[in-house]
Design a protein around this motif. Sequence first.
Motif, PDB file in Angstrom:
ATOM      1  N   UNK A 108       0.831  -1.205   0.000  1.00 38.94           N
ATOM      2  CA  UNK A 108       0.000   0.000   0.000  1.00 38.94           C
ATOM      3  C   UNK A 108       0.865   1.255   0.000  1.00 38.94           C
ATOM      4  N   UNK A 109       1.955   1.235   0.773  1.00 39.42           N
ATOM      5  CA  UNK A 109       2.854   2.385   0.823  1.00 39.42           C
ATOM      6  C   UNK A 109       3.506   2.623  -0.534  1.00 39.42           C
ATOM      7  N   UNK A 110       3.885   1.553  -1.206  1.00 45.75           N
ATOM      8  CA  UNK A 110       4.508   1.690  -2.518  1.00 45.75           C
ATOM      9  C   UNK A 110       3.531   2.270  -3.531  1.00 45.75           C
ATOM     10  N   UNK A 111       2.262   1.868  -3.444  1.00 37.07           N
ATOM     11  CA  UNK A 111       1.255   2.423  -4.359  1.00 37.07           C
ATOM     12  C   UNK A 111       1.054   3.921  -4.098  1.00 37.07           C
ATOM     13  N   UNK A 112       1.041   4.327  -2.841  1.00 37.32           N
ATOM     14  CA  UNK A 112       0.882   5.741  -2.512  1.00 37.32           C
ATOM     15  C   UNK A 112       2.053   6.548  -3.062  1.00 37.32           C
ATOM     16  N   UNK A 113       3.270   6.041  -2.872  1.00 39.69           N
ATOM     17  CA  UNK A 113       4.451   6.755  -3.366  1.00 39.69           C
ATOM     18  C   UNK A 113       4.464   6.789  -4.885  1.00 39.69           C
ATOM     19  N   UNK A 114       4.085   5.697  -5.523  1.00 38.83           N
ATOM     20  CA  UNK A 114       4.061   5.653  -6.985  1.00 38.83           C
ATOM     21  C   UNK A 114       3.098   6.697  -7.547  1.00 38.83           C
ATOM     22  N   UNK A 115       1.920   6.792  -6.948  1.00 41.37           N
ATOM     23  CA  UNK A 115       0.942   7.784  -7.405  1.00 41.37           C
ATOM     24  C   UNK A 115       1.494   9.197  -7.245  1.00 41.37           C
ATOM     25  N   UNK A 116       2.214   9.441  -6.151  1.00 38.25           N
ATOM     26  CA  UNK A 116       2.779  10.770  -5.924  1.00 38.25           C
ATOM     27  C   UNK A 116       3.870  11.094  -6.942  1.00 38.25           C
ATOM     28  N   UNK A 117       4.704  10.120  -7.261  1.00 39.53           N
ATOM     29  CA  UNK A 117       5.769  10.367  -8.244  1.00 39.53           C
ATOM     30  C   UNK A 117       5.174  10.660  -9.617  1.00 39.53           C
ATOM     31  N   UNK A 118       4.171   9.897 -10.012  1.00 40.37           N
ATOM     32  CA  UNK A 118       3.536  10.156 -11.300  1.00 40.37           C
ATOM     33  C   UNK A 118       2.888  11.530 -11.322  1.00 40.37           C
ATOM     34  N   UNK A 119       2.274  11.923 -10.210  1.00 40.87           N
ATOM     35  CA  UNK A 119       1.678  13.244 -10.121  1.00 40.87           C
ATOM     36  C   UNK A 119       2.749  14.322 -10.210  1.00 40.87           C
ATOM     37  N   UNK A 120       3.860  14.111  -9.522  1.00 41.89           N
ATOM     38  CA  UNK A 120       4.968  15.063  -9.557  1.00 41.89           C
ATOM     39  C   UNK A 120       5.482  15.241 -10.987  1.00 41.89           C
ATOM     40  N   UNK A 121       5.660  14.134 -11.693  1.00 37.67           N
ATOM     41  CA  UNK A 121       6.145  14.206 -13.075  1.00 37.67           C
ATOM     42  C   UNK A 121       5.141  14.935 -13.964  1.00 37.67           C
ATOM     43  N   UNK A 122       3.860  14.663 -13.751  1.00 39.51           N
ATOM     44  CA  UNK A 122       2.823  15.359 -14.520  1.00 39.51           C
ATOM     45  C   UNK A 122       2.870  16.864 -14.239  1.00 39.51           C
ATOM     46  N   UNK A 123       3.051  17.214 -12.981  1.00 38.78           N
ATOM     47  CA  UNK A 123       3.142  18.624 -12.633  1.00 38.78           C
ATOM     48  C   UNK A 123       4.348  19.299 -13.236  1.00 38.78           C
ATOM     49  N   UNK A 124       5.496  18.623 -13.221  1.00 35.85           N
ATOM     50  CA  UNK A 124       6.694  19.189 -13.829  1.00 35.85           C
ATOM     51  C   UNK A 124       6.530  19.342 -15.335  1.00 35.85           C
ATOM     52  N   UNK A 125       5.841  18.404 -15.963  1.00 33.43           N
ATOM     53  CA  UNK A 125       5.570  18.511 -17.392  1.00 33.43           C
ATOM     54  C   UNK A 125       4.750  19.757 -17.691  1.00 33.43           C
ATOM     55  N   UNK A 126       3.717  19.990 -16.877  1.00 35.79           N
ATOM     56  CA  UNK A 126       2.900  21.199 -17.052  1.00 35.79           C
ATOM     57  C   UNK A 126       3.719  22.451 -16.809  1.00 35.79           C
ATOM     58  N   UNK A 127       4.571  22.418 -15.803  1.00 38.61           N
ATOM     59  CA  UNK A 127       5.416  23.573 -15.484  1.00 38.61           C
ATOM     60  C   UNK A 127       6.304  23.936 -16.669  1.00 38.61           C
TER      61      UNK A 127
END
Length: 339
Positions: A144-163
């Motif tokens: 469960x912890x790995x899934x939470x971190x994975x979702x956050x990393x993907x979100x971070x990458x998406x945000x950096x792409x938008x930036x």
Amino acid sequence: MTASPIVDPATEAGGRFPQALRASVETLPESIRHIAGYHFGWWDPAGAPEHADGGKALRPTLVQLAARAVGGDSTCGLPAAVAVELVHNFSLLHDDVMDRDTTRRHRPTTWHVFGIGPAILAGDALVTLAFAGLAGNGRANADAATRILSAAVLSLVEGQTADMEFERRADVGVEECVAMVDRKTGALFGCSGALGALAGDAGPSDIARLQGFGNALGRAFQHADDLLGIWGDPAVHGKPAHSDLRNRKKSLPVVWALRSQTPEARALAELYGRTDDLDEAELAHAAELVEAAGGRDWSRAQIELLHSSAMLALSGLDGDPTAIAGLASLADSATHRQS
């Protein structure tokens, strides 16, 4: 705004976090370990020991305080604390390359010392190490912890792409800029709160509360960071004056100013639309335009609103009062910095 002391992460989990982070990085292959160690401030470019600024460690401190706030012991959040700090520094290594920043934490950036390729690979190694450590910590909720971190990393990458996309656009709206920040910064703060609560064996409602606390704190922190990117003192914050303006960053106060439909907005858009470098006088003028158009005051007001939202999330917790007070102190420290 006045600065208050940052909660010291070295005091969390009996001071074990800095040692645990370093022990994790020490497992990397030698060539990557040297580059990562320079980035963390542990040694100089030649490999000699050094004690440079390694960052504020806000996210791992949030993990550890969240774990204690829901009744966990002093060590249960340590693997997640190390993981989120590794992910954060993966993003910093890549951000510096993409932004071509030459200074971080009062030192030359890693890519500027070792080259672009080695800095990117060091970042890749850190994020890989983060998942390996979290998945292999032996806890029942590691998946469960790995899934939470994975979702956050993907979100971070998406945000950096938008930036990065925003840098090529002249029509960035305030709402989409806020959404970018939610992904790029808020997600990892929210992940830190959720991982800490999960490590403390909290139920779904407390995990959601601490994730919400982290999300609000992350957005407020980004507003504060964007203010420092324009008006921060280089001697204090380790980045060149007006660094975000120099890079034509569509930061939160800048986007607000550009969308303000004021004469200052039009003058700022003209400066941002130029393809040549702005000199120091022009950068100072751009900062004046952002302030005159209301961008600085808007970000300051948003910080206060988001801080209140974070405190509201904490009010629903019924756990260790000392750790909850520590979370409140962390929120104060992270958002009320000099700008």
